[in-house]
Design a protein around this motif. Structure first.
Motif, PDB file in Angstrom:
ATOM      1  N   ASN A  79       0.951  -0.963  -0.059  1.00 41.72           N
ATOM      2  CA  ASN A  79      -0.019   0.062   0.080  1.00 41.72           C
ATOM      3  C   ASN A  79       0.734   1.175   0.089  1.00 41.72           C
ATOM      4  O   ASN A  79       0.592   2.226  -0.809  1.00 41.72           O
ATOM      5  N   LEU A  80       1.963   1.235   0.951  1.00 47.01           N
ATOM      6  CA  LEU A  80       2.767   2.384   0.669  1.00 47.01           C
ATOM      7  C   LEU A  80       3.710   2.673  -0.359  1.00 47.01           C
ATOM      8  O   LEU A  80       3.472   3.749  -1.150  1.00 47.01           O
ATOM      9  N   ILE A  81       3.823   1.561  -1.139  1.00 45.17           N
ATOM     10  CA  ILE A  81       4.532   1.641  -2.628  1.00 45.17           C
ATOM     11  C   ILE A  81       3.798   2.097  -3.439  1.00 45.17           C
ATOM     12  O   ILE A  81       3.973   2.985  -4.231  1.00 45.17           O
ATOM     13  N   ASP A  82       2.504   1.638  -3.331  1.00 45.24           N
ATOM     14  CA  ASP A  82       1.490   2.056  -4.526  1.00 45.24           C
ATOM     15  C   ASP A  82       1.061   3.748  -4.147  1.00 45.24           C
ATOM     16  O   ASP A  82       1.086   4.353  -5.294  1.00 45.24           O
ATOM     17  N   LYS A  83       0.978   4.273  -2.922  1.00 42.65           N
ATOM     18  CA  LYS A  83       0.917   5.692  -2.825  1.00 42.65           C
ATOM     19  C   LYS A  83       2.090   6.426  -3.253  1.00 42.65           C
ATOM     20  O   LYS A  83       2.030   7.448  -3.823  1.00 42.65           O
ATOM     21  N   LEU A  84       3.249   5.815  -2.948  1.00 41.68           N
ATOM     22  CA  LEU A  84       4.595   6.532  -3.303  1.00 41.68           C
ATOM     23  C   LEU A  84       4.769   6.619  -4.808  1.00 41.68           C
ATOM     24  O   LEU A  84       4.940   7.761  -5.534  1.00 41.68           O
ATOM     25  N   HIS A  85       4.183   5.580  -5.433  1.00 43.88           N
ATOM     26  CA  HIS A  85       4.007   5.633  -7.017  1.00 43.88           C
ATOM     27  C   HIS A  85       3.176   6.835  -7.331  1.00 43.88           C
ATOM     28  O   HIS A  85       3.395   7.519  -8.171  1.00 43.88           O
ATOM     29  N   LEU A  88       4.612  10.122  -6.632  1.00 44.84           N
ATOM     30  CA  LEU A  88       5.796  10.796  -7.429  1.00 44.84           C
ATOM     31  C   LEU A  88       5.140  11.175  -9.023  1.00 44.84           C
ATOM     32  O   LEU A  88       5.550  12.074  -9.645  1.00 44.84           O
ATOM     33  N   LYS A  89       4.387  10.288  -9.345  1.00 44.77           N
ATOM     34  CA  LYS A  89       3.686  10.469 -10.622  1.00 44.77           C
ATOM     35  C   LYS A  89       2.937  11.709 -10.650  1.00 44.77           C
ATOM     36  O   LYS A  89       3.254  12.703 -11.734  1.00 44.77           O
ATOM     37  N   LYS A  90       2.056  12.277  -9.609  1.00 44.72           N
ATOM     38  CA  LYS A  90       1.306  13.595  -9.753  1.00 44.72           C
ATOM     39  C   LYS A  90       2.430  14.532  -9.767  1.00 44.72           C
ATOM     40  O   LYS A  90       2.124  15.670 -10.323  1.00 44.72           O
ATOM     41  N   MET A  91       3.561  14.595  -8.985  1.00 44.03           N
ATOM     42  CA  MET A  91       4.567  15.672  -8.798  1.00 44.03           C
ATOM     43  C   MET A  91       5.613  15.412 -10.184  1.00 44.03           C
ATOM     44  O   MET A  91       6.642  16.219 -10.128  1.00 44.03           O
ATOM     45  N   LYS A  92       5.313  14.660 -11.207  1.00 43.41           N
ATOM     46  CA  LYS A  92       6.172  14.452 -12.187  1.00 43.41           C
ATOM     47  C   LYS A  92       7.609  14.269 -11.735  1.00 43.41           C
ATOM     48  O   LYS A  92       8.758  15.009 -12.325  1.00 43.41           O
ATOM     49  N   PHE A  93       8.018  13.347 -10.778  1.00 38.97           N
ATOM     50  CA  PHE A  93       9.235  12.899 -10.429  1.00 38.97           C
ATOM     51  C   PHE A  93      10.074  12.630 -11.467  1.00 38.97           C
ATOM     52  O   PHE A  93       9.662  11.623 -12.374  1.00 38.97           O
ATOM     53  N   ASN A  94      11.272  12.998 -11.621  1.00 39.90           N
ATOM     54  CA  ASN A  94      12.150  12.530 -12.657  1.00 39.90           C
ATOM     55  C   ASN A  94      13.680  12.281 -12.138  1.00 39.90           C
ATOM     56  O   ASN A  94      14.627  12.393 -13.019  1.00 39.90           O
ATOM     57  N   GLY A  95      13.715  11.561 -11.073  1.00 38.56           N
ATOM     58  CA  GLY A  95      14.957  11.296 -10.429  1.00 38.56           C
ATOM     59  C   GLY A  95      15.191   9.881 -10.245  1.00 38.56           C
ATOM     60  O   GLY A  95      14.610   8.933 -10.848  1.00 38.56           O
TER      61      GLY A  95
END
Length: 302
Positions: A79-85, A88-95
């Motif tokens: 559940n935590l991994i899914d929320k992190l995904h 990060l997708k919402k904030m357009k993470f690119n790292g």
């Protein structure tokens, strides 16, 4: 960085060279441009502590002392991994996301799921002592779309051949693996960029901590613990100061929170006055100079 996006030169077999090599590799990831979201520089490095247990007890690691960093066997949930995904997708993470933290990541039974899920939004690096590894697990990690696997060899140069044979048997490209020599003596700081882990380690040739030293860590990175707690950096082994919990808030909101701003500003001005920074001797300016300059501009204009 893609799986084939780096070369794998020979192991230098020199503690100073191996440290330099690792810093330069990280610098290419951290300082290779800044992604802005809503005018804010995003982190380029997130460290995940997937599981709070390690099968080794290295003298330069807080895990060697049960009073400082006991094994709790707690692990990060799906559940935590899914929320992190999603965050990060919402904030357009690119790292990059580094799977290491306060334990041995390959001891997590959901390691394939974690890699597969998070590789959709980030470059995935895994740091392991290699003990849980075999050719089948190596294949699974590669096929799950990890970007690279760093194996820290603590026992001696005889491990090189062992892992090369494993790599060959797995049919995984050699460039996917980075073998790191970490078997050096105490006088050579064990072949690592040794720090006191915010005051928890005294072994090796430690430099004195200076509370007037600048640090860029919270300008470009943070660590997420198994339960979602976010810390400034991986030096805080005693978990003395959380920035928030990503199961209760979105990652971007924590990244831009008042407490992050306070620590970030203090450290940019060379003020290590609060825990865990007041006890830390880490050289915090090796990476993240571009992020630090951008944050200074933002805070100056507000």
């Amino acid at each position: 960085m893609s799986k084939s996006g780096h070369n794998n030169p020979p192991i230098p077999l020199d503690p100073k060279e191996t440290i330099k090599k690792n810093i330069n590799r990280r610098k290419l990831i951290v300082d290779d441009g800044i992604t802005l979201f809503k005018g804010i520089p995003l982190p380029t490095w997130i460290e995940l502590s997937l599981i709070d247990v390690c099968n080794r007890s290295c003298s330069f690691c807080p895990k060697a002392d049960d009073k400082v960093a006991p094994d709790t066997y707690q692990k990060m949930s799906r559940n935590l991994i899914d929320k992190l995904h999603d965050d990060l997708k919402k904030m357009k993470f690119n790292g990059s996301i580094a799977l290491c933290g306060y334990g041995e990541p390959l001891l997590h039974k959901d390691i394939e799921y974690i890699i597969n899920k998070l590789s959709k939004v980030a470059d995935i690096e895994i740091v392991t002592n290699g003990d849980p590894l075999n050719h089948k697990l190596l294949q699974k990690i590669y096929n799950a779309n990890a970007s690279r696997l760093l194996i820290s060899m603590y026992d001696g140069p005889e491990q090189i051949q062992k892992f090369k044979e494993m790599i060959k048997k797995s049919e995984v490209p050699e460039e996917f693996i980075i073998l790191r020599d970490r078997w050096y003596s105490k006088t050579e700081n064990f072949g690592v960029k040794l720090t006191n882990r915010a005051g928890t380690i005294k072994t090796g040739n430690q430099i004195a901590n200076d509370v007037h030293t600048i640090c860029f860590y919270p300008s470009y990175q943070f660590l997420i613990d198994w339960n979602g707690d976010i810390f400034l950096c991986p030096q805080d082994w005693q978990r003395r100061q959380t920035m928030g919990n990503m199961m209760q808030e979105e990652v971007f909101d924590i990244w831009t929170s008042k407490i992050m701003k306070k620590y970030r500003t203090d450290l940019l001005n060379g003020k290590r006055k609060n825990n865990p920074c007041s006890s830390c001797n880490a050289q915090g300016t090796l990476l993240g100079i571009n992020h630090a300059q951008k944050w200074k501009e933002i805070y100056k204009n507000k």
